[in-house]
Design an enzyme around this catalytic site. Sequence first.
Site, PDB file in Angstrom:
ATOM      1  N   ASN A  10      -3.525   9.057  -6.149  1.00  0.00           N
ATOM      2  CA  ASN A  10      -3.127   8.257  -7.311  1.00  0.00           C
ATOM      3  C   ASN A  10      -4.422   7.811  -7.996  1.00  0.00           C
ATOM      4  O   ASN A  10      -5.102   6.914  -7.514  1.00  0.00           O
ATOM      5  CB  ASN A  10      -2.309   7.046  -6.819  1.00  0.00           C
ATOM      6  CG  ASN A  10      -1.969   6.085  -7.933  1.00  0.00           C
ATOM      7  OD1 ASN A  10      -2.172   6.381  -9.117  1.00  0.00           O
ATOM      8  ND2 ASN A  10      -1.451   4.913  -7.567  1.00  0.00           N
ATOM      9  N   LYS A  12      -4.909   6.333 -10.761  1.00  0.00           N
ATOM     10  CA  LYS A  12      -4.794   5.070 -11.509  1.00  0.00           C
ATOM     11  C   LYS A  12      -5.518   5.177 -12.859  1.00  0.00           C
ATOM     12  O   LYS A  12      -5.538   6.248 -13.450  1.00  0.00           O
ATOM     13  CB  LYS A  12      -5.320   3.907 -10.658  1.00  0.00           C
ATOM     14  CG  LYS A  12      -4.623   3.850  -9.287  1.00  0.00           C
ATOM     15  CD  LYS A  12      -4.870   2.563  -8.553  1.00  0.00           C
ATOM     16  CE  LYS A  12      -4.178   2.598  -7.204  1.00  0.00           C
ATOM     17  NZ  LYS A  12      -4.297   1.366  -6.461  1.00  0.00           N
ATOM     18  N   HIS A  99       5.170   1.109  -8.570  1.00  0.00           N
ATOM     19  CA  HIS A  99       3.901   0.750  -7.926  1.00  0.00           C
ATOM     20  C   HIS A  99       3.699  -0.763  -8.024  1.00  0.00           C
ATOM     21  O   HIS A  99       4.033  -1.389  -9.032  1.00  0.00           O
ATOM     22  CB  HIS A  99       2.739   1.486  -8.593  1.00  0.00           C
ATOM     23  CG  HIS A  99       1.478   1.388  -7.798  1.00  0.00           C
ATOM     24  ND1 HIS A  99       0.690   0.271  -7.817  1.00  0.00           N
ATOM     25  CD2 HIS A  99       0.907   2.242  -6.921  1.00  0.00           C
ATOM     26  CE1 HIS A  99      -0.329   0.443  -6.986  1.00  0.00           C
ATOM     27  NE2 HIS A  99      -0.219   1.635  -6.430  1.00  0.00           N
ATOM     28  N   GLU A 101       1.231  -2.497  -8.649  1.00  0.00           N
ATOM     29  CA  GLU A 101       0.424  -2.974  -9.786  1.00  0.00           C
ATOM     30  C   GLU A 101       1.309  -3.138 -11.022  1.00  0.00           C
ATOM     31  O   GLU A 101       1.074  -4.016 -11.852  1.00  0.00           O
ATOM     32  CB  GLU A 101      -0.755  -2.017 -10.036  1.00  0.00           C
ATOM     33  CG  GLU A 101      -1.846  -2.223  -8.969  1.00  0.00           C
ATOM     34  CD  GLU A 101      -2.660  -0.996  -8.620  1.00  0.00           C
ATOM     35  OE1 GLU A 101      -2.603   0.001  -9.344  1.00  0.00           O
ATOM     36  OE2 GLU A 101      -3.367  -1.049  -7.581  1.00  0.00           O
ATOM     37  N   GLU A 171       3.478   0.615   0.641  1.00  0.00           N
ATOM     38  CA  GLU A 171       2.142   0.168   0.280  1.00  0.00           C
ATOM     39  C   GLU A 171       2.084  -1.354   0.377  1.00  0.00           C
ATOM     40  O   GLU A 171       2.451  -2.050  -0.590  1.00  0.00           O
ATOM     41  CB  GLU A 171       1.793   0.612  -1.142  1.00  0.00           C
ATOM     42  CG  GLU A 171       1.834   2.111  -1.332  1.00  0.00           C
ATOM     43  CD  GLU A 171       0.947   2.546  -2.496  1.00  0.00           C
ATOM     44  OE1 GLU A 171       0.040   3.346  -2.266  1.00  0.00           O
ATOM     45  OE2 GLU A 171       1.146   2.063  -3.620  1.00  0.00           O
ATOM     46  N   GLY A 177      -6.428  -1.396  -2.358  1.00  0.00           N
ATOM     47  CA  GLY A 177      -7.723  -1.571  -3.008  1.00  0.00           C
ATOM     48  C   GLY A 177      -8.537  -2.719  -2.429  1.00  0.00           C
ATOM     49  O   GLY A 177      -9.518  -3.154  -3.032  1.00  0.00           O
ATOM     50  N   SER A 209      -5.642   1.421   1.044  1.00  0.00           N
ATOM     51  CA  SER A 209      -6.982   1.607   1.621  1.00  0.00           C
ATOM     52  C   SER A 209      -7.033   2.712   2.680  1.00  0.00           C
ATOM     53  O   SER A 209      -7.771   2.589   3.651  1.00  0.00           O
ATOM     54  CB  SER A 209      -7.517   0.285   2.178  1.00  0.00           C
ATOM     55  OG  SER A 209      -7.655  -0.661   1.130  1.00  0.00           O
TER      56      SER A 209
HETATM   57  P1  PGA Z   1      -5.918   2.303  -2.490  1.00  0.00           P
HETATM   58  O1  PGA Z   1      -4.635   2.446  -3.455  1.00  0.00           O
HETATM   59  O2  PGA Z   1      -5.945   3.543  -1.624  1.00  0.00           O
HETATM   60  O3  PGA Z   1      -7.085   2.227  -3.403  1.00  0.00           O
HETATM   61  O4  PGA Z   1      -5.713   1.073  -1.681  1.00  0.00           O
HETATM   62  C1  PGA Z   1      -3.425   2.980  -3.003  1.00  0.00           C
HETATM   63  C2  PGA Z   1      -2.373   2.894  -4.083  1.00  0.00           C
HETATM   64  O5  PGA Z   1      -2.292   1.847  -4.742  1.00  0.00           O
HETATM   65  O6  PGA Z   1      -1.606   3.847  -4.322  1.00  0.00           O
END
Ligand code: PGA
Length: 255
Positions: A10, A12, A99, A101, A171, A177, A209
């Site tokens: 992903n 982003k 997601h 976010e 997640e 992140g 992560s």
């Molecule tokens: P990350 O993001 O691996 O940077 O923690 C995962 C995601 O949000 O899909």
Amino acid sequence: MQKKLFIMGNWKMNLTVSQSKKLSEEIIAESQRMDLPPEVSVMIAPTYLAISEVAKTLVSCPIHLGVQDMHYLDDGAFTSKISGSMILDTGARFVILGHSELRQFFGETDEIVNKKVAKALSIGLTPVLCVGETLDEREQGKWEQVLQRQVEKGLKGISGPEMRKVIIAYEPVWAIGTGKTASTDEADEAHAFIRSVTPEKISILYGGSMKSTNALELLSCKNIDGGLIGGASLVTKEFCDILAIAKSICLSGNN
Ligand code: PGA
């Protein structure tokens, strides 16, 4: 049973169009060199702007193309949004939905996520439904409640056979992140819980992560069917090291 793993990147809001094209070409070259077995599936989800260029690089390549969101309507006055038919037209067949976010910063609700999941399925896109609890919710012992709500509302009204086509990504918000990863026990427990509230057997990926240093233990877990990877998917070596780990797990017949 032979373990199968789905590794998704992903990207982003990262990378220009030319940087996206370059990263895609590097991942293709490296995955070909690695000779990934059919048990390892791969998907990358660039920004909307880069979709067409990345799609060109993926022609005659088994790596799948995905996008990071979509509207649930076909077209109309929805500034900045894109629809499922636009996604299909690019060659992408996967769409990440719900997601955290988007839930956290853009007001995405379970009801909106559900409409998007239903729309994606109805036009032949595979939804990757993201669920996950915040740190507060975990600390208050509410994580099961939150996951159950997000899964049940996200999949409301979806019939059994259709539901089997959905991929769920667990997640934990506190691990995205942040460099913090759920322990294998926490992740496996959450995956087992999600499995217990989904009437059909569907793939459940872990995200938060994941990187080459923790992928082996996470991806080896019984209830983990792959990874949705943010930060580490932006670096060719990191992402391809995770692919190599997935390959080794699948070929060792672990599970
Ligand atoms: P990350 O993001 O691996 O940077 O923690 C995962 C995601 O949000 O899909």
